[in-house]
Design an enzyme around this catalytic site. Sequence first.
Site, PDB file in Angstrom:
ATOM      1  CE  LYS A  16      -1.446   1.723   4.169  1.00 48.70           C
ATOM      2  NZ  LYS A  16      -1.708   3.247   4.192  1.00 48.70           N
ATOM      3  CG  ASN A  17       2.233   2.846   3.683  1.00 48.38           C
ATOM      4  OD1 ASN A  17       0.978   3.277   3.193  1.00 48.38           O
ATOM      5  ND2 ASN A  17       2.455   2.505   4.913  1.00 48.38           N
ATOM      6  CB  CYS A  30      -4.901   6.502  10.191  1.00 44.93           C
ATOM      7  SG  CYS A  30      -5.211   5.198   9.410  1.00 44.93           S
ATOM      8  NE  ARG A  71      -0.253  10.574  10.064  1.00 47.40           N
ATOM      9  CZ  ARG A  71      -0.710   9.425   9.370  1.00 47.40           C
ATOM     10  NH1 ARG A  71      -1.880   9.101   9.190  1.00 47.40           N
ATOM     11  NH2 ARG A  71       0.108   8.957   8.355  1.00 47.40           N
ATOM     12  CG  ASP A 110       3.014   1.474   9.588  1.00 47.27           C
ATOM     13  OD1 ASP A 110       2.350   2.623  10.556  1.00 47.27           O
ATOM     14  OD2 ASP A 110       2.806   1.939   8.454  1.00 47.27           O
ATOM     15  NE  ARG A 154      -7.210   4.783   4.745  1.00 45.67           N
ATOM     16  CZ  ARG A 154      -6.756   6.098   5.451  1.00 45.67           C
ATOM     17  NH1 ARG A 154      -7.240   6.400   6.432  1.00 45.67           N
ATOM     18  NH2 ARG A 154      -5.672   6.490   4.784  1.00 45.67           N
TER      19      ARG A 154
HETATM   20  C1  EPZ Z   1       4.357   6.985   6.701  1.00 45.82           C
HETATM   21  O1  EPZ Z   1       3.634   7.954   7.292  1.00 45.82           O
HETATM   22  C2  EPZ Z   1       3.321   5.818   6.735  1.00 45.82           C
HETATM   23  N1  EPZ Z   1       2.198   6.369   5.731  1.00 45.82           N
HETATM   24  C3  EPZ Z   1       2.724   5.326   7.975  1.00 45.82           C
HETATM   25  O2  EPZ Z   1       1.798   4.308   7.692  1.00 45.82           O
HETATM   26  C4  EPZ Z   1       3.805   5.106   8.809  1.00 45.82           C
HETATM   27  O3  EPZ Z   1       3.395   4.828  10.223  1.00 45.82           O
HETATM   28  C5  EPZ Z   1       4.748   6.088   8.977  1.00 45.82           C
HETATM   29  O4  EPZ Z   1       5.227   6.427   7.580  1.00 45.82           O
HETATM   30  C6  EPZ Z   1       5.948   5.614   9.839  1.00 45.82           C
HETATM   31  O5  EPZ Z   1       6.583   4.407   9.178  1.00 45.82           O
HETATM   32  C7  EPZ Z   1       2.536   6.154   4.228  1.00 45.82           C
HETATM   33  O6  EPZ Z   1       3.467   5.818   3.980  1.00 45.82           O
HETATM   34  C8  EPZ Z   1       1.467   6.465   3.576  1.00 45.82           C
HETATM   35  P1  EPZ Z   1       6.614   9.727   8.892  1.00 45.82           P
HETATM   36  P2  EPZ Z   1       4.299   9.398   7.392  1.00 45.82           P
HETATM   37  O7  EPZ Z   1       6.649  11.182   8.267  1.00 45.82           O
HETATM   38  O8  EPZ Z   1       5.244   9.409   6.001  1.00 45.82           O
HETATM   39  C9  EPZ Z   1       7.167  13.304  12.612  1.00 45.82           C
HETATM   40  C10 EPZ Z   1      -0.021   2.880   7.833  1.00 45.82           C
HETATM   41  O9  EPZ Z   1      -0.864   2.600   8.808  1.00 45.82           O
HETATM   42  N2  EPZ Z   1       6.953  14.124  11.509  1.00 45.82           N
HETATM   43  O10 EPZ Z   1       7.723   8.847   8.763  1.00 45.82           O
HETATM   44  O11 EPZ Z   1       3.046  10.209   7.502  1.00 45.82           O
HETATM   45  C11 EPZ Z   1       5.713  12.613  12.770  1.00 45.82           C
HETATM   46  O12 EPZ Z   1       5.050  13.379  13.587  1.00 45.82           O
HETATM   47  C12 EPZ Z   1       0.367   4.456   7.921  1.00 45.82           C
HETATM   48  O13 EPZ Z   1      -0.082   2.426   6.652  1.00 45.82           O
HETATM   49  C13 EPZ Z   1       7.342  15.477  11.788  1.00 45.82           C
HETATM   50  O14 EPZ Z   1       7.490  15.805  12.823  1.00 45.82           O
HETATM   51  O15 EPZ Z   1       5.279   9.182   8.516  1.00 45.82           O
HETATM   52  C14 EPZ Z   1       5.974  11.327  13.272  1.00 45.82           C
HETATM   53  O16 EPZ Z   1       6.149  11.220  14.787  1.00 45.82           O
HETATM   54  C15 EPZ Z   1      -0.100   5.124   8.889  1.00 45.82           C
HETATM   55  N3  EPZ Z   1       7.437  16.358  10.835  1.00 45.82           N
HETATM   56  C16 EPZ Z   1       7.300  10.899  12.523  1.00 45.82           C
HETATM   57  O17 EPZ Z   1       7.672  11.960  12.051  1.00 45.82           O
HETATM   58  C17 EPZ Z   1       7.034  16.139   9.577  1.00 45.82           C
HETATM   59  O18 EPZ Z   1       6.940  16.838   8.461  1.00 45.82           O
HETATM   60  C18 EPZ Z   1       7.170   9.597  11.515  1.00 45.82           C
HETATM   61  O19 EPZ Z   1       6.479  10.156  10.523  1.00 45.82           O
HETATM   62  C19 EPZ Z   1       7.044  14.740   9.188  1.00 45.82           C
HETATM   63  C20 EPZ Z   1       6.759  13.717  10.031  1.00 45.82           C
END
Ligand code: EPZ
Length: 431
Positions: free
Chosen positions: A22-23, A117, A122, A308, A400
Amino acid sequence: MEKFVINGGRALDGEVAISGAKNAAVAIIPAVILCDEPCRIENIPNISDVTLIGRILQEMGAVVKRVNKSTLDIDPRHIASCSATSELVRGMRASYYLLGALLGRCHQAKVCLPGGCNFGARPIDLHLKGFAALGARHELVNGAIIDVKSEQKLHGNNIYLDFASVGATINIMLAAVKAEGQTIIENAAKEPHIVDLANFLNSMGASIRGAGTDTIKIRGVDYLHGVTYSIIPDQIEAGTYMCAAAATRGKVLVKNITPKHLESISAKLREIGCEIKEYDEALLVDASKMPLNRCNIKTMPHPGFPTDCQPQFTALLCTVDGTSIMNESVWDNRYQYVSELTLMGAHISVEGRLAIIEGGSRLTAAPVKATDLRAGAAMIIAGLCADGTTEISSIQYIERGYEDIVGKLTALGADIKKVYFEQSADQGLRA
Ligand code: EPZ
């Protein structure tokens, strides 16, 4: 209204084939916007998030044709605008990849704030910092639309990410792939779908080195040609079935996977007493022989244990004697589902980023809801183990991200059905 109804207590047994990731799909489909010719994408999971991103591209002017269940043809040549502001965009998190892809294509992007989600804040500040380093300024219009633009062609730059954010790494790669000169992303995320996206872009003629390491170097190119590309298997779907096999004390061959992507999950399952056998593109999880033991887990960016799979493992650890501690280090607030598990008799207390799981007591069926995608998967695992009939509502979250989860679990011997309910004002829910 739809629900999953599960009669628990059966050990899973048999084989399951894992779908495309998916991702990876939700990044690669918007990445086609950067291509100057049509593309064919194979091994696409048949899930609602993919349908949605396909419809969003169609609204923008792309021609999107489903060739079969897992193959899409996308012709991006007629995308005329750099805006994606329809209601559909708000329906998923990954629509923020439209920002990077549109910026890369036309130096401007107007995209609605993404939905998806809900497990606390986020932020996307790191994405926007990356765009700024490439020369694009952003403003928030009416609190709902992000408008990012650059007066001239984007230019390469060195970007250090404060956190190895998956989304920021992908968005910066998308924006930089056609920028002038070289972009270097330091402290980049290393998840398998980052590598998959880089492989896809490189197959079209991009120049990206280092994906899968801390440092990604992108040299901008002017033209990307059409390709046929097959998406990697879904690491998290595989991890979910591995976890379900263990929780039900079953024996399951998980097929069509990359075992290397699952090392952290296999390691934890081995630690609690499961037997894991690795093959080239499959893994056997056998929890039928030995009692399982408690363990502690800390979620980390890849190659650490994936956040995840955290809810699914919490459900598994409820079934194991002793006290296990889950430490969620990626997201601030990813324990909303715990109150649902406690309705089923789980003993879990949450203290900040820690969940303390007193395992070993039988789970019992209850009406519960999927509070998000992976939380929903955890409810299914709990339902498969529980005594009695568990009803899970809000299953749209689960659909989803999991292709045909009812069919796949049924083939493994589970008793799970999707049931349609009508809601009436005075009668509540009736089947
Ligand atoms: C991706 O989300 C995945 N989604 C998520 O999977 C997954 O949980 C996550 O990566 C972590 O592995 C998709 O790929 C579509 P991040 P993403 O940016 O990219 C902080 C699922 O269940 N952060 O790596 O949104 C944030 O708050 C989904 O399949 C900032 O502070 O995650 C978090 O604590 C849910 N500022 C951490 O980084 C930013 O600009 C990781 O977020 C971006 C992120």
